[in-house]
Write a protein that holds these residues in place. Sequence first.
Motif, short mmCIF file in Angstrom:
data_model
loop_
_atom_site.label_atom_id
_atom_site.label_comp_id
_atom_site.label_asym_id
_atom_site.label_seq_id
_atom_site.Cartn_x
_atom_site.Cartn_y
_atom_site.Cartn_z
N ALA A 31 20.56 14.88 90.04
CA ALA A 31 21.35 13.88 89.33
C ALA A 31 21.26 12.53 90.05
CB ALA A 31 22.79 14.34 89.23
N ALA A 32 21.28 12.54 91.37
CA ALA A 32 21.17 11.29 92.13
C ALA A 32 19.82 10.64 91.90
CB ALA A 32 21.41 11.56 93.61
N ARG A 33 18.75 11.44 91.89
CA ARG A 33 17.41 10.89 91.63
C ARG A 33 17.34 10.28 90.23
NH1 ARG A 33 15.47 15.70 93.95
NH2 ARG A 33 15.02 16.46 91.87
N GLU A 34 17.95 10.97 89.27
CA GLU A 34 17.94 10.48 87.89
C GLU A 34 18.70 9.16 87.78
OE1 GLU A 34 19.63 12.17 83.75
OE2 GLU A 34 18.38 13.54 84.91
N ARG A 35 19.86 9.08 88.45
CA ARG A 35 20.63 7.83 88.44
C ARG A 35 19.83 6.70 89.09
NH1 ARG A 35 24.95 11.04 90.05
NH2 ARG A 35 24.70 10.31 92.17
N ALA A 36 19.16 7.00 90.20
CA ALA A 36 18.38 5.98 90.89
C ALA A 36 17.22 5.51 90.02
CB ALA A 36 17.87 6.53 92.22
#
Length: 52
Positions: A31-36
Motif C-alpha cells: 500500500a505504501a508503494r502504491e501511494r508513493a
Amino acid sequence: MARKPNYDFERRERERLKAIKVAEKAEAKRAARERAKLGEGGETPEDESKPA
C-alpha cells in the motif's frame, strides 16, 4: 495437575500467527508503494495545512 503439552499444535499456532503478521506487513508495504507511485506520499490534509 499440569496439562499435557501439545507441541505440534503450539508450533502450528505460532507459525500461523507469524504468517498473519508477515502478510499484514507485506500488505502495508504494498500500500505504501502504491501511494508513493501515485504521488500521495502518505501525507494527510492536516499535514499540508501546517505552516513550514
